[in-house]
Design an enzyme around this catalytic site. Sequence first.
Site, short mmCIF file in Angstrom:
data_model
loop_
_atom_site.label_atom_id
_atom_site.label_comp_id
_atom_site.label_asym_id
_atom_site.label_seq_id
_atom_site.Cartn_x
_atom_site.Cartn_y
_atom_site.Cartn_z
N HIS A 53 3.54 61.15 4.50
CA HIS A 53 3.08 62.47 4.92
C HIS A 53 1.71 62.31 5.58
O HIS A 53 0.98 61.34 5.30
CB HIS A 53 2.97 63.41 3.74
CG HIS A 53 4.28 63.85 3.18
ND1 HIS A 53 4.39 64.95 2.36
CD2 HIS A 53 5.54 63.35 3.31
CE1 HIS A 53 5.66 65.12 2.02
NE2 HIS A 53 6.37 64.16 2.58
N GLU A 55 -1.14 63.66 5.09
CA GLU A 55 -2.27 63.53 4.17
C GLU A 55 -2.35 62.11 3.60
O GLU A 55 -3.45 61.53 3.52
CB GLU A 55 -2.13 64.51 2.98
CG GLU A 55 -2.09 65.96 3.39
CD GLU A 55 -0.68 66.52 3.56
OE1 GLU A 55 -0.48 67.68 3.19
OE2 GLU A 55 0.21 65.79 4.07
N CYS A 83 2.01 69.47 -0.21
CA CYS A 83 3.08 69.47 -1.21
C CYS A 83 2.53 68.89 -2.52
O CYS A 83 1.38 68.45 -2.59
CB CYS A 83 4.27 68.65 -0.71
SG CYS A 83 3.93 66.87 -0.63
N CYS A 86 1.27 65.20 -2.20
CA CYS A 86 0.00 65.10 -1.50
C CYS A 86 -1.14 65.71 -2.31
O CYS A 86 -2.25 65.18 -2.30
CB CYS A 86 0.12 65.74 -0.12
SG CYS A 86 1.22 64.79 0.97
#
Length: 157
Positions: A53, A55, A83, A86
């Site tokens: 992701h 992040e 999410c 993260c």
Amino acid sequence: MSGTNRFMNAAIEEAIRAKERDEVPIGAVVVLDGEIVGRGGNRTRERNDVTAHAEIVALRMACEALGQERLVGADLYVTLEPCTMCAAAISFARIRRLYYGARDIKGGAVESGVRFFNQPTCHHSPDVYSGFAETTTSRLLVDFFQAKRDGAFSGKG
């Protein structure tokens, strides 16, 4: 909160680059002492890695650049509410402040969903500021998924 700044603009640039790679357009930058020390956009498809992701990519780059596992005093700018995975990484990295654009009612874990930073098992909670460039960051996502749907129905995708 509305508005934007150069760091959120950099995260938006990363989201646009992710979109160009046919990834979900989410971008993030890590800032320490007024300088970007890590940046990333989604790379899950490119790397066949569910943890890639935006992040996580940005946090990994920052940790590598600084030669340390924690990012005490650093801020994270991301185009979409993080999410759960993260949010946990943000907590473990000891990010000082989290700034994000669009809310993610379905998958977010900061102000939506599990509200990770409010859980008693969360070891560190950053200061959270939401709504930065919310219209722009939301539009990137809506347009991306609309194009996917249009392509799927027209035989192009």
